[in-house]
Scaffold this active site. Structure first.
Site, PDB file in Angstrom:
ATOM      1  CB  SER A 146      -3.223   0.054 -12.030  1.00  0.00           C
ATOM      2  OG  SER A 146      -4.164   1.079 -12.266  1.00  0.00           O
ATOM      3  CE1 TYR A 159      -1.399   3.224  -8.067  1.00  0.00           C
ATOM      4  CE2 TYR A 159      -2.207   3.268 -10.320  1.00  0.00           C
ATOM      5  CZ  TYR A 159      -2.270   2.752  -9.039  1.00  0.00           C
ATOM      6  OH  TYR A 159      -3.181   1.776  -8.735  1.00  0.00           O
TER       7      TYR A 159
HETATM    8  P1  NAD Z   1      -6.160   0.104  -0.065  1.00  0.00           P
HETATM    9  O1  NAD Z   1      -5.540   1.415   0.266  1.00  0.00           O
HETATM   10  O2  NAD Z   1      -7.514  -0.213   0.400  1.00  0.00           O
HETATM   11  O3  NAD Z   1      -5.188  -1.100   0.356  1.00  0.00           O
HETATM   12  C1  NAD Z   1      -3.796  -1.038   0.167  1.00  0.00           C
HETATM   13  C2  NAD Z   1      -3.116  -1.660   1.379  1.00  0.00           C
HETATM   14  O4  NAD Z   1      -1.695  -1.636   1.153  1.00  0.00           O
HETATM   15  C3  NAD Z   1      -3.377  -0.878   2.669  1.00  0.00           C
HETATM   16  O5  NAD Z   1      -3.830  -1.758   3.685  1.00  0.00           O
HETATM   17  C4  NAD Z   1      -2.037  -0.274   3.006  1.00  0.00           C
HETATM   18  O6  NAD Z   1      -1.808  -0.135   4.404  1.00  0.00           O
HETATM   19  C5  NAD Z   1      -1.083  -1.281   2.384  1.00  0.00           C
HETATM   20  N1  NAD Z   1       0.239  -0.703   2.150  1.00  0.00           N
HETATM   21  C6  NAD Z   1       0.520   0.524   1.656  1.00  0.00           C
HETATM   22  N2  NAD Z   1       1.842   0.720   1.639  1.00  0.00           N
HETATM   23  C7  NAD Z   1       2.411  -0.405   2.135  1.00  0.00           C
HETATM   24  C8  NAD Z   1       3.744  -0.802   2.376  1.00  0.00           C
HETATM   25  N3  NAD Z   1       4.786   0.005   2.097  1.00  0.00           N
HETATM   26  N4  NAD Z   1       3.968  -2.027   2.879  1.00  0.00           N
HETATM   27  C9  NAD Z   1       2.926  -2.840   3.187  1.00  0.00           C
HETATM   28  N5  NAD Z   1       1.645  -2.521   2.994  1.00  0.00           N
HETATM   29  C10 NAD Z   1       1.387  -1.311   2.458  1.00  0.00           C
HETATM   30  O7  NAD Z   1      -6.116   0.054  -1.655  1.00  0.00           O
HETATM   31  P2  NAD Z   1      -6.614  -1.067  -2.680  1.00  0.00           P
HETATM   32  O8  NAD Z   1      -7.514  -0.383  -3.615  1.00  0.00           O
HETATM   33  O9  NAD Z   1      -7.026  -2.309  -2.021  1.00  0.00           O
HETATM   34  O10 NAD Z   1      -5.228  -1.296  -3.436  1.00  0.00           O
HETATM   35  C11 NAD Z   1      -4.596  -2.566  -3.537  1.00  0.00           C
HETATM   36  C12 NAD Z   1      -3.753  -2.586  -4.797  1.00  0.00           C
HETATM   37  O11 NAD Z   1      -4.637  -2.433  -5.913  1.00  0.00           O
HETATM   38  C13 NAD Z   1      -2.741  -1.464  -4.912  1.00  0.00           C
HETATM   39  O12 NAD Z   1      -1.542  -1.968  -5.474  1.00  0.00           O
HETATM   40  C14 NAD Z   1      -3.403  -0.494  -5.873  1.00  0.00           C
HETATM   41  O13 NAD Z   1      -2.471   0.293  -6.579  1.00  0.00           O
HETATM   42  C15 NAD Z   1      -4.125  -1.458  -6.785  1.00  0.00           C
HETATM   43  N6  NAD Z   1      -5.223  -0.888  -7.556  1.00  0.00           N
HETATM   44  C16 NAD Z   1      -6.351  -0.437  -6.952  1.00  0.00           C
HETATM   45  C17 NAD Z   1      -7.364   0.086  -7.741  1.00  0.00           C
HETATM   46  C18 NAD Z   1      -8.639   0.596  -7.149  1.00  0.00           C
HETATM   47  O14 NAD Z   1      -9.421   1.205  -7.889  1.00  0.00           O
HETATM   48  N7  NAD Z   1      -8.915   0.382  -5.886  1.00  0.00           N
HETATM   49  C19 NAD Z   1      -7.220   0.152  -9.124  1.00  0.00           C
HETATM   50  C20 NAD Z   1      -6.056  -0.315  -9.705  1.00  0.00           C
HETATM   51  C21 NAD Z   1      -5.058  -0.850  -8.908  1.00  0.00           C
END
Ligand code: NAD
Length: 261
Positions: A146, A159
Site C-alpha cells: 500500500s 496497517y
Molecule cells: P476488499 O475489502 O474489497 O477485499 C479484501 C478481501 O480480502 C475481502 O474479500 C475479504 O473478505 C478478504 N479477506 C479479509 N481478511 C481475510 C482473511 N483473513 N483471509 C482471507 N481473506 C480475507 O479490499 P481491497 O481494496 O480489494 O483490498 C485488497 C488488498 O489491497 C488489501 O491487502 C488492501 O490492504 C490493499 N489495498 C487496498 C487499497 C484500496 O484503496 N482499496 C489501497 C492500498 C492497499
C-alpha cells in the site's frame, strides 16, 4: 486483447472482493484458470459469477480460507495443486484496513489482528507457494502492499507496520528466489474505490462519507479515486511474462499522490 495467461494457473487471495475480484476477471479474460481464496464464501460466489459473466467457461476453484491460519494456507495451496497440478502466478493480496486511531489509542489486540492478516498472511502465502514455483523453475508473485507501506499516512499503526513489512518481505523473497526463475514484486496502491475504502470513509464520517470521499481525493493530483480495473491491469502485467525481469521491488499506483510535496 493479447492472451498472456492462456492455460496459466493464477492463484488469488482476497479473491472475493475489490482488487482480487477485478484481477480475477482481468486474467480470466486473457485465458487464465483460477484459484480464488477468501474468508468470505459469499464474496467468492460473487466473484465466480463475475468471472463466468466476463469470460464464460473459465475454470474457477474457490477455497474458503483464512490467510492468517497456516493450516488454511496449506489447504488452499494443496487444493490448487490437486485441481491444476501447478501455480503459474500468485496474487498474495488478502487484507483488512483495521480501525483508525492515533498510536496511543491504537488497541494492542487490533495491532496484532491487522499484522496477522496483512503481514503474516502474506508471509504464509510466500512460505507455501514459493517452493511450488521453485520446483517448477518458473512463476511470479505479486504481494499487495500500500502507499501506507512506503509513506506515513497516520492513524494506522497496524496497517503501516504490516504494509511496510510486505515491502520488506517482497525484497527478501525476490532476492532469494530470482535464481530459480521466480519473481516476487509488490504493488503499493493509493486510494482505490473498493468496499474497503468505502468502509474506511464510513469510519471517518458515517453520515457524510460520500462528501468525505470527495474531500479526500481533492488533494490527489488526478482528483479522483483509482478504479479496481486500473490496479488489475498493473497486476496482470506484473504477473505476466512481460514483467519477467522486474523482481524484489514495489510499484506504486496512486495517481501521483505519494510523489506530491
Ligand atoms: P476488499 O475489502 O474489497 O477485499 C479484501 C478481501 O480480502 C475481502 O474479500 C475479504 O473478505 C478478504 N479477506 C479479509 N481478511 C481475510 C482473511 N483473513 N483471509 C482471507 N481473506 C480475507 O479490499 P481491497 O481494496 O480489494 O483490498 C485488497 C488488498 O489491497 C488489501 O491487502 C488492501 O490492504 C490493499 N489495498 C487496498 C487499497 C484500496 O484503496 N482499496 C489501497 C492500498 C492497499
Amino acid at each position: 486483447m493479447s492472451e498472456r495467461f492462456t492455460d496459466k494457473v493464477v492463484l488469488i487471495t482476497g479473491g472475493g472482493s475489490g482488487l482480487g475480484r477485478a484481477t480475477a476477471v482481468r486474467v480470466a479474460g486473457e485465458g487464465a484458470r483460477l484459484a480464488l481464496v477468501d474468508i468470505s464464501e459469499e464474496g467468492l460466489a460473487q466473484s465466480a459469477r463475475a468471472v463466468e459473466e466476463a469470460a464464460p467457461g473459465t475454470p474457477v476453484l474457490t477455497v474458503t480460507a483464512d490467510v492468517s491460519d497456516e493450516a488454511d494456507v496449506r489447504r488452499y495451496v494443496a487444493a490448487t495443486l490437486q485441481k491444476y497440478g501447478r501455480v503459474d502466478a500468485f496474487f498474495n493480496n488478502a487484507g483488512i484496513e483495521g480501525k483508525q486511531n492515533p498510536t496511543e489509542d491504537f488497541g494492542s489486540d487490533e495491532f496484532r489482528r491487522v499484522v496477522a492478516i496483512n503481514l503474516e498472511g502474506v508471509f504464509l502465502g510466500l512460505k507455501h507457494v514459493l517452493p511450488v514455483l521453485r520446483e517448477q523453475g518458473s512463476g511470479s508473485v505479486v504481494n499487495t502492499a500500500s502507499v501506507g507501506g512506503i509513506r506515513g499516512v497516520g492513524n494506522q499503526s497496524g496497517y503501516a507496520a504490516a504494509k511496510h513489512g510486505v515491502v520488506g518481505l517482497t525484497r527478501n523473497s525476490g532476492v532469494e528466489y530470482g535464481a530459480y526463475g521466480v519473481t516476487v514484486k509488490a504493488i503499493a496502491p493509493g486510494a482505490i474505490m473498493t468496499p474497503m475504502v468505502e468502509a474506511s470513509l464510513k469510519q471517518m464520517d458515517p453520515e457524510n462519507w460520500e462528501e468525505a470521499g470527495r474531500q479526500f481525493v481533492s488533494v490527489n493530483p488526478m482528483r479522483r479515486f483509482g478504479r479496481p480495473e486500473e490496479v488489475a491491469s498493473l497486476v496482470a502485467f506484473l504477473l505476466s511474462d512481460e514483467a519477467s525481469f522486474i523482481n524484489a521491488t514495489t510499484v506504486t499506483i496512486d495517481g501521483g499522490q505519494s510523489e506530491k510535496y
